[in-house]
Scaffold this active site. Sequence first.
Site, mmCIF file in Angstrom:
data_model
loop_
_atom_site.group_PDB
_atom_site.id
_atom_site.type_symbol
_atom_site.label_atom_id
_atom_site.label_comp_id
_atom_site.label_asym_id
_atom_site.label_seq_id
_atom_site.Cartn_x
_atom_site.Cartn_y
_atom_site.Cartn_z
ATOM 1 N N ILE A 280 -61.779 -4.177 -4.206
ATOM 2 C CA ILE A 280 -60.684 -3.422 -3.597
ATOM 3 C C ILE A 280 -59.782 -4.358 -2.795
ATOM 4 C CG2 ILE A 280 -60.097 -1.647 -1.890
ATOM 5 C CD1 ILE A 280 -61.174 -0.456 -4.440
ATOM 6 N N GLU B 176 -52.409 -30.706 -0.702
ATOM 7 C CA GLU B 176 -51.817 -30.825 0.634
ATOM 8 C C GLU B 176 -52.266 -29.707 1.572
ATOM 9 O OE1 GLU B 176 -49.009 -32.732 -2.329
ATOM 10 O OE2 GLU B 176 -50.054 -30.801 -2.195
ATOM 11 N N HIS C 159 -41.545 -40.793 3.860
ATOM 12 C CA HIS C 159 -40.375 -40.511 3.030
ATOM 13 C C HIS C 159 -39.586 -39.355 3.666
ATOM 14 C CE1 HIS C 159 -43.028 -42.877 0.569
ATOM 15 N NE2 HIS C 159 -42.137 -42.997 -0.397
ATOM 16 N N ARG D 7 -39.318 -44.471 4.402
ATOM 17 C CA ARG D 7 -39.678 -45.333 3.277
ATOM 18 C C ARG D 7 -38.994 -46.693 3.416
ATOM 19 N NH1 ARG D 7 -37.396 -45.070 -2.899
ATOM 20 N NH2 ARG D 7 -38.860 -46.536 -3.819
#
Length: 499
Positions: free
Chosen positions: A29, A248, A298, A357
């Site tokens: 359920i 992640e 990044h 980066r």
Amino acid sequence: MEGVSHESASMAGHMQLSRLIVLFDDNGISIDGRTDLTVADNITGRFESYGWQVLACDGHDMGAVSAAITAAKADNRPSLIRCKTVIGFGSPAKQGTSSVHGAPLGDAEIEAARAALDWPHAAFEIPADILAQWRAVGAQGDGARADWQKQHDTHPKSALFDAAMRGDVPDGFATAILEWKTALAADPQKLATRVASQKTLEAILPACPTLFGGSADLTGSNNTKVGGHSNFDRDNYGGTYIHYGVREHSMAAAMNGIALHGGAIPYGGSFMVFTDYCRPSIRLSALMGQRVIYVMTHDSIGLGEDGPTHQPVEHLSALRVIPNLLVFRPGDAVETAEAWQCAVEAANTPSILALSRQGIAQFRQGDMTENKTAFGGYIVAGDDADRQVTLIASGSEVGIALAARDSLLKDGIAATVVSMPCMELFRSQDAAYQNGILGSAPRIVIEAAMQQSWDWMLGPTDGFIGMSGFGASAPIDDLYTHFGITEDAVVAAARQRLG
């Protein structure tokens, strides 16, 4: 049904976490109705494919449940026990239906359930025989606990163990940070802040062995692993670095669990754009007040050719609105080290380290005694004596602000440059400090991201140099020129405001 549970189940099976036993309330359920409205999974087959033992029993038969747990303990795999139950068991009118999933039974149905279950006791009354049984079960561990306590009290490393479980930062940690900063002052370096982060880890890991690292399949890009690490895996549960795989959200959730358990300070890496994937667990880190460190690299359009799908433009603003979360975007190697210090010392607050980066020139030099990043924002160049315009930047854009200041100075325009590595820490300073740093001159913010998180400090005549939409795929320098995040654009904006 939710994805993060399967990321975690897959990892648990791979790691052979035999102490993990999950009792699945298999009642069929959900809130909308029967689960076959939305799910046709072979649950047993799925978990077996993850490397789990899967058992089944009548969830209302405590003897059967106990036997299943005993069988699970004997296996070297994690175990899922499918406990077949009837939701709302004992409610004559509602058991087995979705109407009992999240709604109270109501007085009449409660009385009917009492009768059906032959339960004559008042609300919140625990019968003496049941209470005695529960307390007897609780007392079964007294001897084992006493044995453990005796071993603890006589162990030569018990004080270190207790300090780790409390989450204390070792005494040598701040010294290690200062020594690394002093080395940078003596030999300034142009580094991507992700690389500066790795070098900081190399410096602090011997002084802070409770740091427990990892990455979601991006170790080489996040620079989260250093020489002092050993892999945590099914053959070495004593390791200090874990490869989370392409998971992640599960990584973030697992780090919450590690922090809650105590004994380790977890950090894990991914790309900044993937904070979208693990945002629910980041939010829980903040809500629970847990020291979890997210190394997100990044951090802007500066990542270049990977293009707009991987270039985070809205993420800094989206993260900065989460309460009790520190978002650091350091502008050079020194600020990166200081951000790490702040994150490790923030015992009840998670942190994001948004790292570049591309290489960034070191602008911090001289005396390194003070952690200026701990103030959130501070003056890098210029002062109030002749300030005509204030240039405020974070991360890689601090260099652009400094270059623009030099150009303006040639025209006799005095610009003060403010680095803002952590807006949350800056806003926690008193009004006098904030006003002294920001000044009363026109302000121009430079950040390769969306403007929203800066609006609180910008008036109608102030300016913003940054992003107003998604990025593009091109070399870094071309991108900054294309989107107008340049020294020339800052100089023009300053001149415009000064007439």
